[in-house]
Design a protein around this motif. Sequence first.
Motif, PDB file in Angstrom:
ATOM      1  N   GLY A   1       0.811  -1.230   0.000  1.00 42.43           N
ATOM      2  CA  GLY A   1       0.000   0.000   0.000  1.00 42.43           C
ATOM      3  C   GLY A   1       0.833   1.263   0.000  1.00 42.43           C
ATOM      4  O   GLY A   1       0.362   2.308   0.438  1.00 42.43           O
ATOM      5  N   ASP A   2       2.077   1.189  -0.489  1.00 42.40           N
ATOM      6  CA  ASP A   2       2.868   2.416  -0.587  1.00 42.40           C
ATOM      7  C   ASP A   2       3.352   2.663  -2.012  1.00 42.40           C
ATOM      8  O   ASP A   2       4.306   3.410  -2.224  1.00 42.40           O
ATOM      9  CB  ASP A   2       4.033   2.411   0.416  1.00 42.40           C
ATOM     10  CG  ASP A   2       5.149   1.433   0.070  1.00 42.40           C
ATOM     11  OD1 ASP A   2       4.892   0.474  -0.702  1.00 42.40           O
ATOM     12  OD2 ASP A   2       6.280   1.644   0.554  1.00 42.40           O
ATOM     13  N   GLY A   3       2.670   2.081  -2.991  1.00 39.52           N
ATOM     14  CA  GLY A   3       3.021   2.288  -4.396  1.00 39.52           C
ATOM     15  C   GLY A   3       2.722   3.719  -4.825  1.00 39.52           C
ATOM     16  O   GLY A   3       1.721   4.318  -4.418  1.00 39.52           O
ATOM     17  N   THR A   4       3.620   4.291  -5.654  1.00 34.97           N
ATOM     18  CA  THR A   4       3.510   5.713  -6.005  1.00 34.97           C
ATOM     19  C   THR A   4       3.176   5.966  -7.474  1.00 34.97           C
ATOM     20  O   THR A   4       3.100   7.125  -7.887  1.00 34.97           O
ATOM     21  CB  THR A   4       4.851   6.420  -5.686  1.00 34.97           C
ATOM     22  OG1 THR A   4       5.893   5.706  -6.364  1.00 34.97           O
ATOM     23  CG2 THR A   4       5.126   6.445  -4.188  1.00 34.97           C
ATOM     24  N   ALA A   5       2.996   4.916  -8.267  1.00 36.43           N
ATOM     25  CA  ALA A   5       2.831   5.103  -9.715  1.00 36.43           C
ATOM     26  C   ALA A   5       1.723   6.108 -10.037  1.00 36.43           C
ATOM     27  O   ALA A   5       1.897   6.993 -10.887  1.00 36.43           O
ATOM     28  CB  ALA A   5       2.532   3.759 -10.380  1.00 36.43           C
ATOM     29  N   LEU A   6       0.589   6.009  -9.349  1.00 33.21           N
ATOM     30  CA  LEU A   6      -0.527   6.901  -9.667  1.00 33.21           C
ATOM     31  C   LEU A   6      -0.276   8.326  -9.184  1.00 33.21           C
ATOM     32  O   LEU A   6      -0.731   9.286  -9.820  1.00 33.21           O
ATOM     33  CB  LEU A   6      -1.830   6.342  -9.085  1.00 33.21           C
ATOM     34  CG  LEU A   6      -2.489   5.321 -10.018  1.00 33.21           C
ATOM     35  CD1 LEU A   6      -3.549   4.503  -9.295  1.00 33.21           C
ATOM     36  CD2 LEU A   6      -3.112   6.035 -11.223  1.00 33.21           C
ATOM     37  N   LEU A   7       0.475   8.501  -8.083  1.00 31.82           N
ATOM     38  CA  LEU A   7       0.770   9.862  -7.606  1.00 31.82           C
ATOM     39  C   LEU A   7       1.612  10.600  -8.647  1.00 31.82           C
ATOM     40  O   LEU A   7       1.340  11.760  -8.986  1.00 31.82           O
ATOM     41  CB  LEU A   7       1.517   9.822  -6.269  1.00 31.82           C
ATOM     42  CG  LEU A   7       0.849   9.056  -5.120  1.00 31.82           C
ATOM     43  CD1 LEU A   7       1.623   9.280  -3.819  1.00 31.82           C
ATOM     44  CD2 LEU A   7      -0.596   9.479  -4.941  1.00 31.82           C
ATOM     45  N   HIS A   8       2.649   9.917  -9.175  1.00 32.93           N
ATOM     46  CA  HIS A   8       3.484  10.551 -10.201  1.00 32.93           C
ATOM     47  C   HIS A   8       2.656  10.911 -11.435  1.00 32.93           C
ATOM     48  O   HIS A   8       2.812  11.995 -12.012  1.00 32.93           O
ATOM     49  CB  HIS A   8       4.635   9.614 -10.596  1.00 32.93           C
ATOM     50  CG  HIS A   8       5.655   9.427  -9.512  1.00 32.93           C
ATOM     51  ND1 HIS A   8       6.435  10.453  -9.036  1.00 32.93           N
ATOM     52  CD2 HIS A   8       6.003   8.335  -8.795  1.00 32.93           C
ATOM     53  CE1 HIS A   8       7.236   9.991  -8.075  1.00 32.93           C
ATOM     54  NE2 HIS A   8       6.985   8.702  -7.906  1.00 32.93           N
ATOM     55  N   ALA A   9       1.759  10.006 -11.834  1.00 32.08           N
ATOM     56  CA  ALA A   9       0.958  10.249 -13.033  1.00 32.08           C
ATOM     57  C   ALA A   9      -0.021  11.408 -12.820  1.00 32.08           C
ATOM     58  O   ALA A   9      -0.221  12.248 -13.712  1.00 32.08           O
ATOM     59  CB  ALA A   9       0.205   8.976 -13.422  1.00 32.08           C
ATOM     60  N   LEU A  10      -0.630  11.491 -11.633  1.00 36.54           N
ATOM     61  CA  LEU A  10      -1.569  12.582 -11.340  1.00 36.54           C
ATOM     62  C   LEU A  10      -0.842  13.920 -11.347  1.00 36.54           C
ATOM     63  O   LEU A  10      -1.354  14.918 -11.873  1.00 36.54           O
ATOM     64  CB  LEU A  10      -2.248  12.357  -9.981  1.00 36.54           C
ATOM     65  CG  LEU A  10      -3.256  11.209  -9.927  1.00 36.54           C
ATOM     66  CD1 LEU A  10      -3.650  10.891  -8.480  1.00 36.54           C
ATOM     67  CD2 LEU A  10      -4.509  11.531 -10.745  1.00 36.54           C
ATOM     68  N   ALA A  11       0.384  13.946 -10.775  1.00 36.70           N
ATOM     69  CA  ALA A  11       1.158  15.196 -10.745  1.00 36.70           C
ATOM     70  C   ALA A  11       1.537  15.616 -12.170  1.00 36.70           C
ATOM     71  O   ALA A  11       1.419  16.796 -12.524  1.00 36.70           O
ATOM     72  CB  ALA A  11       2.400  15.022  -9.879  1.00 36.70           C
ATOM     73  N   ALA A  12       1.967  14.649 -12.971  1.00 33.06           N
ATOM     74  CA  ALA A  12       2.386  14.970 -14.346  1.00 33.06           C
ATOM     75  C   ALA A  12       1.219  15.503 -15.165  1.00 33.06           C
ATOM     76  O   ALA A  12       1.403  16.346 -16.051  1.00 33.06           O
ATOM     77  CB  ALA A  12       2.977  13.722 -15.002  1.00 33.06           C
TER      78      ALA A  12
END
Length: 497
Positions: A311-322
């Motif tokens: 539960g600490d995966g960041t793939a979607l956070l990077h994509a949302l920021a981009a």
Amino acid sequence: MRILRIGLGGIWQETNTFVPEPTTLADFRRYQLFEGAELLAQLHGTGTELGGAIEAVERHRARPVGLLFGAALPSGTVERGAYETMLRILLERARAAAPLDALVLSLHGAMVVDGHPDPEAELVGALRTVLGPVPIGVTLDYHANVGADLPRLADFLVGYRTYPHTDMAERGAEATDLIMRALRLGRRPDRQLVKLPLLSVPPAQEDAAEPMRGVMAAVTELCAAPGVWTASALPGFAYAQSDRLGFSVYVAADDHAAARARELAAHVWDHRAAFTARLESPEKAAAVALRGPGPTVLVDVADNVGGGSPGDGTALLHALAAAHVTGAVAVLWDPAAVDAIHAVDAGELALPIGGRSDPLMGEPYRAAGPVRRYGAVSYVRTGSYMRGQRVEMGRVAVLLDRIGALVLTEHRVVPFDDDHLRALDLAPQRARAIVAKGAIAWKAAFAGYAAQTVYVRTPGYCPADLGQLSYHTRPAPLYPLERDRAWEATVTAALST
Ligand SMILES: [Zn+2]
């Protein structure tokens, strides 16, 4: 008339053996570990299997006897000592409570324990040795990986019929009704298990969508047929190195149990090609969230906390920021970031979050913005999933980043409800995007107000593309890993008494 005494207990975990960290006794203590009268007090009135069983035992004017119930959040292989300690206490309590007239056990069915190849069957067998030939009813999760021994040792297997799992209490009540009927009639029906060489993934297993909608309709029809006591169709859990992998079909009936089980299994096998998931890239998912009406649920399939992923995966956070998405809400397990935020009293902070447990979970995301701090947060589930269960999130920090509210928790939190966000004064129904680290179970929390849903191809321990995993132990052949194979349903475990 003598009052019947019904023992209640179990050990419950869905084990993802691809997760490197073992599951320890402390993990069970932190989630649920109850004995004796405390078991009855804690689970009475809850939407859990044993909660449903307690009410049903009382309805039958029998007396529930709490033995031991231990449950841990899905994670890595269970340590041998943890299982052996709980099993020893369970057996001691059964011995002390004997004679019991029957048992209802809540088992998940996909637990993997170091040194114990089929822990659920072993547990039932050990209780049977202590208590003799009393009726034993076992509830199983939809994701149970049933082996050949369990249906032989237990009198009834009762699998959940819903995913998200919202019928746990009903199944506990059903298992109770079955053992009471066996006691009343003084006999058991024939029971048959068929194991299919079919591996399916959670996003393709929703009970309200095909192919499982048709399978569950067939189960419901079967259960209503004269002479049928119960039936289950269990898709199983793919994320384990285990020779018990595969779809299971189970029928208990006075007659034609084998033919009925084979027919149900053939229906499943005919639809095997439909057990696939459609996934989008994180970039595409962020673009959909930016354009569409909110909230968009972005399903972080592989980082499914309820399937054992950290539960600490960041793939979607990077994509949302981009993609310059704002107004999102995401929960991350990051005890180190919680520590760091609680150690200072600045109103605004910038720090890397997530991606700490394993390089697989992505680069940490550089978050910045105002922070809110919460001491130990606990709440009670009010939704359809394990209603009444208390959940401990540990200390929490909410960081209001440019992409939205990032909830950092000390303990892993499963998105089975939206109470965990409401406890922090967040309103997910007004978010542009909700990152849900789950496959289907999140629907119990967010489906009521989600405007659209995107299943995302992310890294993690529960990938929907099984090619991302390398198995060293599993049955073979297994569809879809091996595709071209004829198969005809035969009974794996046939039992008559
Ligand atoms: Zn499940």
